[in-house]
Design an enzyme around this catalytic site. Structure first.
Site, PDB file in Angstrom:
ATOM      1  N   TYR A  48       0.847  -1.190   0.000  1.00 37.09           N
ATOM      2  CA  TYR A  48       0.000   0.000   0.000  1.00 37.09           C
ATOM      3  C   TYR A  48       0.884   1.243   0.000  1.00 37.09           C
ATOM      4  O   TYR A  48       1.926   1.275   0.666  1.00 37.09           O
ATOM      5  CB  TYR A  48      -0.908   0.005   1.223  1.00 37.09           C
ATOM      6  CG  TYR A  48      -1.852   1.188   1.274  1.00 37.09           C
ATOM      7  CD1 TYR A  48      -2.875   1.324   0.340  1.00 37.09           C
ATOM      8  CD2 TYR A  48      -1.713   2.180   2.242  1.00 37.09           C
ATOM      9  CE1 TYR A  48      -3.737   2.403   0.375  1.00 37.09           C
ATOM     10  CE2 TYR A  48      -2.574   3.263   2.281  1.00 37.09           C
ATOM     11  CZ  TYR A  48      -3.584   3.371   1.340  1.00 37.09           C
ATOM     12  OH  TYR A  48      -4.430   4.446   1.372  1.00 37.09           O
ATOM     13  N   ASP A  62      -1.041  15.805   6.421  1.00 39.19           N
ATOM     14  CA  ASP A  62      -1.886  15.113   5.442  1.00 39.19           C
ATOM     15  C   ASP A  62      -3.186  15.904   5.246  1.00 39.19           C
ATOM     16  O   ASP A  62      -4.262  15.497   5.680  1.00 39.19           O
ATOM     17  CB  ASP A  62      -2.174  13.691   5.939  1.00 39.19           C
ATOM     18  CG  ASP A  62      -3.015  12.889   4.947  1.00 39.19           C
ATOM     19  OD1 ASP A  62      -2.975  13.213   3.743  1.00 39.19           O
ATOM     20  OD2 ASP A  62      -3.702  11.946   5.393  1.00 39.19           O
ATOM     21  N   ASP A  89      -3.000   5.612  -2.662  1.00 37.09           N
ATOM     22  CA  ASP A  89      -3.956   6.598  -2.173  1.00 37.09           C
ATOM     23  C   ASP A  89      -3.895   7.824  -3.087  1.00 37.09           C
ATOM     24  O   ASP A  89      -2.907   8.553  -3.094  1.00 37.09           O
ATOM     25  CB  ASP A  89      -3.569   6.965  -0.735  1.00 37.09           C
ATOM     26  CG  ASP A  89      -4.416   8.042  -0.121  1.00 37.09           C
ATOM     27  OD1 ASP A  89      -5.346   8.535  -0.786  1.00 37.09           O
ATOM     28  OD2 ASP A  89      -4.150   8.402   1.047  1.00 37.09           O
ATOM     29  N   ASP A  91      -6.063  10.329  -2.907  1.00 36.31           N
ATOM     30  CA  ASP A  91      -6.797  11.404  -2.234  1.00 36.31           C
ATOM     31  C   ASP A  91      -8.134  11.665  -2.928  1.00 36.31           C
ATOM     32  O   ASP A  91      -8.861  10.743  -3.214  1.00 36.31           O
ATOM     33  CB  ASP A  91      -5.938  12.667  -2.165  1.00 36.31           C
ATOM     34  CG  ASP A  91      -4.850  12.581  -1.103  1.00 36.31           C
ATOM     35  OD1 ASP A  91      -4.927  11.692  -0.253  1.00 36.31           O
ATOM     36  OD2 ASP A  91      -3.921  13.397  -1.138  1.00 36.31           O
ATOM     37  N   HIS A 116      -7.310   4.478  -4.980  1.00 37.94           N
ATOM     38  CA  HIS A 116      -8.623   4.843  -4.453  1.00 37.94           C
ATOM     39  C   HIS A 116      -8.809   6.347  -4.458  1.00 37.94           C
ATOM     40  O   HIS A 116      -7.876   7.122  -4.263  1.00 37.94           O
ATOM     41  CB  HIS A 116      -8.889   4.231  -3.072  1.00 37.94           C
ATOM     42  CG  HIS A 116      -7.946   4.606  -1.981  1.00 37.94           C
ATOM     43  ND1 HIS A 116      -7.978   5.817  -1.339  1.00 37.94           N
ATOM     44  CD2 HIS A 116      -6.955   3.903  -1.375  1.00 37.94           C
ATOM     45  CE1 HIS A 116      -7.056   5.851  -0.395  1.00 37.94           C
ATOM     46  NE2 HIS A 116      -6.400   4.707  -0.398  1.00 37.94           N
ATOM     47  N   GLU A 118     -11.398   9.370  -2.879  1.00 36.96           N
ATOM     48  CA  GLU A 118     -12.286   9.552  -1.731  1.00 36.96           C
ATOM     49  C   GLU A 118     -13.294  10.670  -1.949  1.00 36.96           C
ATOM     50  O   GLU A 118     -13.181  11.455  -2.900  1.00 36.96           O
ATOM     51  CB  GLU A 118     -11.464   9.814  -0.472  1.00 36.96           C
ATOM     52  CG  GLU A 118     -10.689  11.109  -0.492  1.00 36.96           C
ATOM     53  CD  GLU A 118      -9.639  11.165   0.614  1.00 36.96           C
ATOM     54  OE1 GLU A 118      -9.719  12.079   1.446  1.00 36.96           O
ATOM     55  OE2 GLU A 118      -8.738  10.302   0.621  1.00 36.96           O
ATOM     56  N   CYS A 126      -6.881  13.630   7.465  1.00 38.31           N
ATOM     57  CA  CYS A 126      -6.833  12.208   7.789  1.00 38.31           C
ATOM     58  C   CYS A 126      -8.230  11.704   8.103  1.00 38.31           C
ATOM     59  O   CYS A 126      -8.993  12.351   8.825  1.00 38.31           O
ATOM     60  CB  CYS A 126      -5.906  11.985   8.981  1.00 38.31           C
ATOM     61  SG  CYS A 126      -5.952  10.300   9.633  1.00 38.31           S
ATOM     62  N   ARG A 161     -13.282   5.321  -1.935  1.00 40.83           N
ATOM     63  CA  ARG A 161     -13.237   5.471  -0.484  1.00 40.83           C
ATOM     64  C   ARG A 161     -14.328   6.452  -0.058  1.00 40.83           C
ATOM     65  O   ARG A 161     -14.466   7.525  -0.650  1.00 40.83           O
ATOM     66  CB  ARG A 161     -11.868   5.989  -0.044  1.00 40.83           C
ATOM     67  CG  ARG A 161     -11.845   6.458   1.415  1.00 40.83           C
ATOM     68  CD  ARG A 161     -10.460   6.879   1.847  1.00 40.83           C
ATOM     69  NE  ARG A 161     -10.522   7.912   2.866  1.00 40.83           N
ATOM     70  CZ  ARG A 161      -9.466   8.434   3.488  1.00 40.83           C
ATOM     71  NH1 ARG A 161      -8.253   7.997   3.192  1.00 40.83           N
ATOM     72  NH2 ARG A 161      -9.600   9.390   4.384  1.00 40.83           N
ATOM     73  N   GLU A 191     -14.074   4.140   5.215  1.00 40.90           N
ATOM     74  CA  GLU A 191     -13.113   4.657   6.168  1.00 40.90           C
ATOM     75  C   GLU A 191     -13.711   4.790   7.565  1.00 40.90           C
ATOM     76  O   GLU A 191     -14.883   5.118   7.745  1.00 40.90           O
ATOM     77  CB  GLU A 191     -12.596   6.018   5.698  1.00 40.90           C
ATOM     78  CG  GLU A 191     -11.597   6.691   6.626  1.00 40.90           C
ATOM     79  CD  GLU A 191     -10.300   5.920   6.807  1.00 40.90           C
ATOM     80  OE1 GLU A 191     -10.353   4.761   7.253  1.00 40.90           O
ATOM     81  OE2 GLU A 191      -9.226   6.490   6.519  1.00 40.90           O
ATOM     82  N   ASN A 213      -8.987  -0.446   6.958  1.00 36.89           N
ATOM     83  CA  ASN A 213      -7.830   0.379   7.275  1.00 36.89           C
ATOM     84  C   ASN A 213      -7.492   0.217   8.748  1.00 36.89           C
ATOM     85  O   ASN A 213      -8.175   0.761   9.607  1.00 36.89           O
ATOM     86  CB  ASN A 213      -8.142   1.848   6.956  1.00 36.89           C
ATOM     87  CG  ASN A 213      -6.975   2.769   7.275  1.00 36.89           C
ATOM     88  OD1 ASN A 213      -5.870   2.330   7.555  1.00 36.89           O
ATOM     89  ND2 ASN A 213      -7.239   4.070   7.234  1.00 36.89           N
TER      90      ASN A 213
END
Length: 300
Positions: A48, A62, A89, A91, A116, A118, A126, A161, A191, A213
């Protein structure tokens, strides 16, 4: 030697096949290319690539400060170092739905097996922090449709996500997950699930793979692989764990230097030079130049 012995197409095809088999795939987060090689050497099923780790590696929080170029570049460095499939990721897709299509193609070119997207608003945060916000239904679905439309390799996994569980609750999470699948998502990343029962509810709600996760210090209990498998989870990530372990070890090493003036007492905590050289495959490089690997590293 050098990079992966498998083509990107082969890695994506194998990733799809393993997901279709119903087995649970363990994907620890790699914080650099060398750690990706270590993940493979230890027998895990995938790697990942965390946006939070890339941000932290740059000394940034982040909150969406990294660029598509930075993330795709790091993803390429990591993905090419291992025969394992890499999941990255991406985002919120780095912009509007049109940008999401470009993001998908850049990640394809970077050699990942999946990514992914989101449904948070920008600036994101986060997923295990309070105060996050999600976009409306229409925007969330447009992002996934754009990702699917932008894809050139049908075996690239497009995962959606959703962070809506922490904003509007579990019923809203189930509804959005179903809508994201209808929009074309190949897998769902729900998530900040709080309990195994919530993972089970998500499993009943959709007929695509779901991801858990298991990030430390977050909203979710740190369930074991066996318990997650029993709940119907298909992929498990530990996104920041190796970075946290490495940074914790670095802190302790610096403290030892401060107090003792040398690291002799920490030698047992270090990866031995011989193990590092094995991981780097010095011997493999010697097939091309016999002058490269002409030494033996003592382990005592």
């Amino acid at each position: 030697m050098l990079y992966s012995t498998l083509s990107v197409a082969a890695k994506r095809e194998a990733f799809r096949a393993r997901l279709a088999s119903g087995e649970l795939l363990r994907m620890p987060g790699a914080f650099n290319p060398l750690s990706a090689r270590l993940i493979e050497a230890r027998g895990f099923e995938g790697v990942y690539i965390s946006g939070a780790v890339i941000s932290a590696d740059l000394g940034l929080p982040d909150i969406g400060l990294t660029t598509l170029t930075e993330v795709a570049g790091r993803a390429r460095q990591i993905a090419r170092m291992t025969d394992l499939p890499a999941l990255v990721d991406a985002d919120t897709g780095f912009g509007e739905p049109m940008n999401v299509g470009r993001t998908v193609q850049e990640m394809e070119d970077a050699g990942v097996a999946g990514l992914h997207i989101e449904d948070q608003v920008n600036p994101k945060r986060c997923g295990h922090l309070d105060g996050k916000e999600v976009v409306d239904r229409d925007t969330a679905l447009k992002r996934i449709r754009a990702a699917v439309d932008g894809r050139r390799d049908p075996n690239l996994l497009i995962m959606a996500r959703t962070d809506i569980r922490g904003v509007e609750g579990m019923d809203a999470a189930v509804t959005r997950a179903r809508e994201l699948v209808d929009a074309g998502a190949d897998a769902i990343f729900p998530e900040a699930m709080a309990t195994l029962e919530e993972f089970e509810a998500m499993r009943r709600a959709v007929d695509v793979p779901i991801l858990a996760n298991m990030t430390e210090f977050g909203k979710s209990e740190l369930f074991t692989v066996d318990r997650l498998r029993d709940a119907g989870v298909n992929l498990v990530i530990w996104p920041v764990s190796l970075l946290r372990l490495a940074m914790g070890a670095a802190v302790r090493g610096l403290e030892t230097l401060e107090h003792e003036g040398a690291l002799t007492s920490r030698l047992g905590d270090m990866q031995h030079r011989a193990d590092l050289y094995d991981l780097l495959d010095y011997e493999g490089y010697a097939h091309f130049d016999e002058d490269v690997f002409t030494f033996t590293v003592a382990r005592d």
